[in-house]
Design an enzyme around this catalytic site. Structure first.
Site, mmCIF file in Angstrom:
data_model
loop_
_atom_site.group_PDB
_atom_site.id
_atom_site.type_symbol
_atom_site.label_atom_id
_atom_site.label_comp_id
_atom_site.label_asym_id
_atom_site.label_seq_id
_atom_site.Cartn_x
_atom_site.Cartn_y
_atom_site.Cartn_z
ATOM 1 N N GLU A 18 -9.082 -1.026 -4.524
ATOM 2 C CA GLU A 18 -8.898 0.108 -5.438
ATOM 3 C C GLU A 18 -10.200 0.259 -6.203
ATOM 4 O OE1 GLU A 18 -6.329 2.146 -5.977
ATOM 5 O OE2 GLU A 18 -4.518 1.129 -5.293
ATOM 6 N N GLU A 43 -8.204 10.734 -3.517
ATOM 7 C CA GLU A 43 -9.086 9.590 -3.737
ATOM 8 C C GLU A 43 -10.427 9.830 -3.033
ATOM 9 O OE1 GLU A 43 -6.502 6.215 -2.855
ATOM 10 O OE2 GLU A 43 -4.975 7.030 -4.197
ATOM 11 N N HIS A 86 -5.273 8.500 0.851
ATOM 12 C CA HIS A 86 -4.675 9.341 -0.195
ATOM 13 C C HIS A 86 -5.624 10.492 -0.513
ATOM 14 C CE1 HIS A 86 -1.877 5.876 -1.493
ATOM 15 N NE2 HIS A 86 -1.211 6.771 -0.778
ATOM 16 N N HIS A 95 -9.074 2.666 -1.542
ATOM 17 C CA HIS A 95 -8.284 3.560 -2.400
ATOM 18 C C HIS A 95 -8.968 3.651 -3.756
ATOM 19 C CE1 HIS A 95 -4.381 3.946 -0.118
ATOM 20 N NE2 HIS A 95 -4.999 3.002 0.571
HETATM 21 C C1 CXA Z 1 -1.403 -0.492 -3.067
HETATM 22 C C2 CXA Z 1 -2.095 -0.457 -1.870
HETATM 23 C C3 CXA Z 1 -1.737 -1.290 -0.832
HETATM 24 C C4 CXA Z 1 -0.683 -2.142 -0.965
HETATM 25 C C5 CXA Z 1 0.005 -2.169 -2.162
HETATM 26 C C6 CXA Z 1 -0.359 -1.354 -3.213
HETATM 27 C C7 CXA Z 1 -1.794 0.369 -4.220
HETATM 28 C C8 CXA Z 1 -1.951 1.829 -3.920
HETATM 29 C C9 CXA Z 1 -0.622 2.423 -3.450
HETATM 30 O O1 CXA Z 1 0.300 2.507 -4.261
HETATM 31 O O2 CXA Z 1 -0.547 2.790 -2.281
HETATM 32 N N1 CXA Z 1 -2.346 2.470 -5.157
HETATM 33 S S1 CXA Z 1 -2.879 4.021 -5.124
HETATM 34 N N2 CXA Z 1 -4.276 4.088 -4.403
HETATM 35 O O3 CXA Z 1 -3.081 4.464 -6.493
HETATM 36 O O4 CXA Z 1 -1.931 4.798 -4.401
HETATM 37 ZN ZN ZN Z 2 -4.455 5.299 -2.740
#
Ligand code: CXA
Ligand code: ZN
Ligand code: CA
Ligand code: CA
Ligand code: CA
Length: 432
Positions: free
Chosen positions: A384, A186, A183, A311
């Protein structure tokens, strides 16, 4: 929900949020048409409901509050859920508060600062990251090797760096993959991959590090989404951008090909921040990583055993599946679920994150870790990172003074993952 409760919330909002009540004028000075809001959502079902409205879900605090960006229509849809809402600020105004890069625009009127604002100089943009990887290989030619594994939509190289003893030889050692920067906004995660690289090379003489590096082959992709990362910083102010730069942008973490688009955990609308793309792996960036991981099947056996997708933010350790709330499903039996949970909790005990199945946060489909496990039986986790909570966008933009502590915070979790990579089921007392 009863009309009574809905009426009460509307009344409260009319007092707290006069500028945002439907039908009332919003002051033009602080109105970009996008708002930062906090929504109280205590269950995965409620958080999934919020996500399905199409708002940009930024993070979750203690699994009770989610920070979102919503336009006016989405704001009204959120109101209609009856979930308690709090207005934090105007999206654009909040981003501007984070700072502006101090530079003299070489071509006034054009974008292209392509560097971080002051207070963020310790972060690596694409050119700086590339230079850092090249320098690592020059400094440690027997331990580190660098390759481009393919191109982004805008034709940037996506790099993978390998760290191991006898790095030029494909040895019979368990392989581990770390991906960062999927992302765009991030940026702290890019620093996490670079820190792992530095620690495993500069600190190779440390016995515990040498033992891991000598017996594992570690692959790192420090910036999976370089186009998005550069776009996020190129004006000199942060844009809060999440996706890649193909058309309106695809959410790469909804574009992977295991149960892609199956379950209401992504959007079919290209303007949504969770747009899943036109097909599984329609984004060049996901297809590059897919091809790389597929290429690590040697003699019929996947060499990569474990994976972390870094992330931010919310300080969570997540494991598959994201598409279903069941602990077990096709290709994920009870022992495997127990191993995922046990190692996930052990890693979280070292960094203080909250461990949970991905769908406990909210339902997602097309995420990297569902594909890694579902397709390849790679033990796949999503971390995260810091902070645990933010007020809206600033959670993605901690100052560079946080980099050292927040990356080192994951040292023991990373080492634990490496050490179990010969046989993750060992964590529940089983053999492989
Ligand atoms: C996430 C990551 C992987 C599997 C399920 C959920 C959380 C992630 C997302 O929504 O892709 N959160 S984030 N980094 O804020 O985008
Ligand atoms: Zn992310
Ligand atoms: Ca080796
Ligand atoms: Ca190998
Ligand atoms: Ca070796």
């Amino acid at each position: 929900m009863s009309n009574k409760r809905r009426g009460k919330i509307a009344a409260v909002l009319a007092v707290c949020l006069p500028v945002l009540v439907a039908g009332m004028a919003v002051p033009s000075t602080a109105d970009s048409g996008r708002y930062l809001l906090e929504v109280e959502a205590n269950t995965s079902a409620e958080r999934t409901q919020v996500a399905q409205i199409g708002v940009d879900v930024l993070g979750a605090t203690k699994l009770t509050t989610v920070q979102v960006v919503a336009d006016k229509a989405q704001y009204r849809a959120l109101q209609a859920t009856g979930l308690p809402l709090k207005y934090v600020g105007d999206f654009e105004q909040e981003l501007k508060k984070l700072g502006k890069v101090d530079f003299t625009d070489p071509v006034p009127g054009q974008v292209g600062a392509q560097d971080f604002p002051s207070g963020y100089a310790g972060y690596h943009n694409y050119a700086e990251m590339t230079a850092e990887l090249q320098q690592t290989v020059r400094d440690h030619p027997t331990l580190a090797s660098l390759r481009s594994i393919g191109k982004s939509y805008q034709n940037r190289d996506i790099y993978a760096l390998k760290v191991s003893d006898n790095v030029a030889t494909d040895e019979n050692e368990p392989e581990v993959l770390f991906v960062c920067g999927q992302h765009a906004r991030e940026h702290l995660t890019v620093e996490q991959c670079l820190q792992i690289i530095k620690r495993f090379t500069d600190n190779y003489a440390t016995p515990a590090v040498k033992d891991l590096v000598d017996n594992r082959e570690v692959w790192l992709v420090p910036m999976m989404n370089p186009d998005g990362a550069e776009y996020d910083i190129e004006t000199g102010s942060f844009r809060g951008w999440r996706k890649n730069r193909q058309g309106n942008g695809t959410d790469l973490n909804r574009n992977w090909g295991y149960k892609w688009g199956c379950c209401g955990g992504s959007s079919g609308s290209s303007t949504s921040d969770t747009y899943r793309g036109t097909a599984a792996f329609s984004a060049p960036e996901t297809s590059v990583i897919r091809n790389f991981v597929n290429s690590r099947v040697v003699g019929g056996a996947q060499q990569i055993k474990t994976f972390i997708d870094f992330h931010s933010y919310s300080e969570l350790v997540l494991w598959p599946y994201g598409y279903t709330r069941s602990d077990t499903d096709t290709g994920l039996n009870a022992d495997e679920a127990r191993a995922f949970q046990t190692l996930g909790r052990q890693m979280a005990a070292t960094n203080g994150y909250t461990p949970e199945q991905a769908s406990d946060l909210y339902i997602t489909d097309g995420s990297s870790d569902d594909w890694m496990w579902g397709q390849h039986k790679i033990w796949a986790y999503t971390f995260e990172m810091y902070p645990a909570s933010g007020s809206g966008l600033n959670g993605f933009y901690p100052r560079d003074t946080a980099i050292a502590t927040q990356t080192a915070r994951n040292d023991r979790a990373v080492d634990l993952l490496l050490s179990y990579s010969d046989c993750v089921k060992r964590v529940i007392g089983q053999t492989c």
